[in-house]
Design a protein around this motif. Structure first.
Motif, short mmCIF file in Angstrom:
data_model
loop_
_atom_site.label_atom_id
_atom_site.label_comp_id
_atom_site.label_asym_id
_atom_site.label_seq_id
_atom_site.Cartn_x
_atom_site.Cartn_y
_atom_site.Cartn_z
N PHE A 45 12.29 -4.82 -7.79
CA PHE A 45 11.28 -3.77 -8.01
C PHE A 45 10.25 -4.28 -9.01
O PHE A 45 10.44 -5.30 -9.67
CB PHE A 45 11.93 -2.48 -8.52
N ALA A 80 9.68 -0.46 -5.33
CA ALA A 80 10.71 -1.39 -4.84
C ALA A 80 10.12 -2.36 -3.82
O ALA A 80 9.10 -2.09 -3.19
CB ALA A 80 11.86 -0.61 -4.21
N ASP A 82 9.46 -3.99 -0.42
CA ASP A 82 9.49 -3.38 0.92
C ASP A 82 10.55 -4.02 1.80
O ASP A 82 11.00 -3.45 2.78
CB ASP A 82 8.12 -3.45 1.58
N ASP A 128 15.73 0.40 1.40
CA ASP A 128 16.66 1.40 0.86
C ASP A 128 17.56 0.80 -0.20
O ASP A 128 17.83 1.42 -1.24
CB ASP A 128 17.51 2.01 1.98
N ALA A 131 15.44 0.18 -3.27
CA ALA A 131 15.11 1.45 -3.92
C ALA A 131 16.25 1.96 -4.78
O ALA A 131 16.04 2.50 -5.87
CB ALA A 131 14.72 2.49 -2.87
N ARG A 132 17.49 1.77 -4.29
CA ARG A 132 18.64 2.22 -5.08
C ARG A 132 18.74 1.45 -6.39
O ARG A 132 19.19 2.01 -7.41
CB ARG A 132 19.92 2.08 -4.26
N THR A 134 16.25 0.56 -8.18
CA THR A 134 15.27 1.12 -9.13
C THR A 134 15.85 2.30 -9.89
O THR A 134 15.47 2.55 -11.04
CB THR A 134 13.98 1.56 -8.42
N TYR A 135 16.79 3.01 -9.26
CA TYR A 135 17.37 4.16 -9.95
C TYR A 135 18.31 3.74 -11.07
O TYR A 135 18.49 4.48 -12.04
CB TYR A 135 18.07 5.09 -8.94
N GLU A 156 10.12 12.77 -8.42
CA GLU A 156 10.01 12.41 -7.02
C GLU A 156 9.06 13.45 -6.40
O GLU A 156 8.31 14.11 -7.11
CB GLU A 156 11.38 12.44 -6.34
N ASN A 160 4.28 9.44 -1.44
CA ASN A 160 4.49 8.00 -1.67
C ASN A 160 3.40 7.16 -1.04
O ASN A 160 2.95 6.17 -1.63
CB ASN A 160 5.86 7.58 -1.14
N LYS A 175 6.76 -0.64 -2.35
CA LYS A 175 6.62 0.78 -2.01
C LYS A 175 7.07 1.61 -3.22
O LYS A 175 8.11 1.31 -3.83
CB LYS A 175 7.49 1.13 -0.80
N VAL A 177 8.77 4.44 -5.43
CA VAL A 177 10.06 5.11 -5.27
C VAL A 177 10.16 6.34 -6.16
O VAL A 177 10.46 7.44 -5.70
CB VAL A 177 11.22 4.14 -5.59
#
Length: 210
Positions: A45, A80, A82, A128, A131-132, A134-135, A156, A160, A175, A177
């Motif tokens: 990310f 994140a 792509d 996906d 993106a996880r 980044t959390y 959120e 986006n 992209k 997130v």
């Protein structure tokens, strides 16, 4: 105590734009993000730290007109990868090899297997996964902000595609997130501030398996 700071923090609903966050504290939050764990150390990310008022205003229009975006001192946008590419994974190998001399053979084997698993997957699956990660970084940012008593609100629900367009993310292979507003709570007008923090009790959330 750290747990006391977690009780102090809440998703701030109104921020005072006249009270910016000290840059030294923002730097510590950014460092916590950099130090966050990610799968296989990929750090898939990029973080955008936005201070510019005009840019925050444009993003506000893509975020259901949330005043937090423009009233915040700093807006952090997590974007994140792509997808995963050979070049992106090789960059991780090169970095590790430079920092850990003598590990090249093991790195080539490990990340070679990773490329064999990740690169054939659809881009959507890889995004996906990225993106996880980044959390994980967002969680570290929230904890660091609480420790430093910097008010924060994760967000959120924004558009986006519009965020990506405004920040030029497509050309960067990124992209958006999630976003995190940093600032100073505005006591007047924040309906959530005086309310007790509500969480599930431990007995309803945790099962000990001994």
């Amino acid at each position: 105590m750290f747990l006391d700071k977690l009780n102090w923090r809440y998703a701030t609903k109104a921020m005072d734009p006249t009270k910016p966050v000290d840059e030294a504290k923002v730097a510590q939050i950014v460092e916590a993000i950099r130090m966050a764990p990610t799968s296989s150390g990929l750090q898939p990310f990029h973080l955008f730290v936005i201070r510019n008022a005009e840019l925050k205003s444009k993003l506000k229009e893509a975020a259901n007109a949330k005043d937090l975006l423009t009233d915040s001192s700093h807006l952090l946008v997590f974007a994140a990868f792509d997808s995963y590419t050979e070049a992106r994974i090789d960059a991780v190998v090169t970095r590790h090899a430079a920092e850990r001399p003598g590990t090249e053979a093991a790195l080539d084997t490990y990340y070679g297997n990773l490329k064999a698993a990740y690169l054939p997957r659809p881009d959507a699956v890889n995004f996906d996964h990225a993106a996880r990660q980044t959390y994980l970084a967002l969680g570290f940012a929230l904890a660091a902000a609480a420790e430093l008593e910097v008010d924060s609100t994760p967000m959120e629900g924004f558009d986006n595609a519009k965020f990506d367009d405004i920040l030029g993310l497509k050309d960067k292979g990124l992209k958006s997130v999630v976003a995190l507003a940093l600032g100073t709570r505005r006591v007047e007008g924040d309906w959530l501030l005086p309310l007790k923090k509500v969480r599930k009790p431990a007995y309803d959330l945790v099962t000990d398996l001994n």
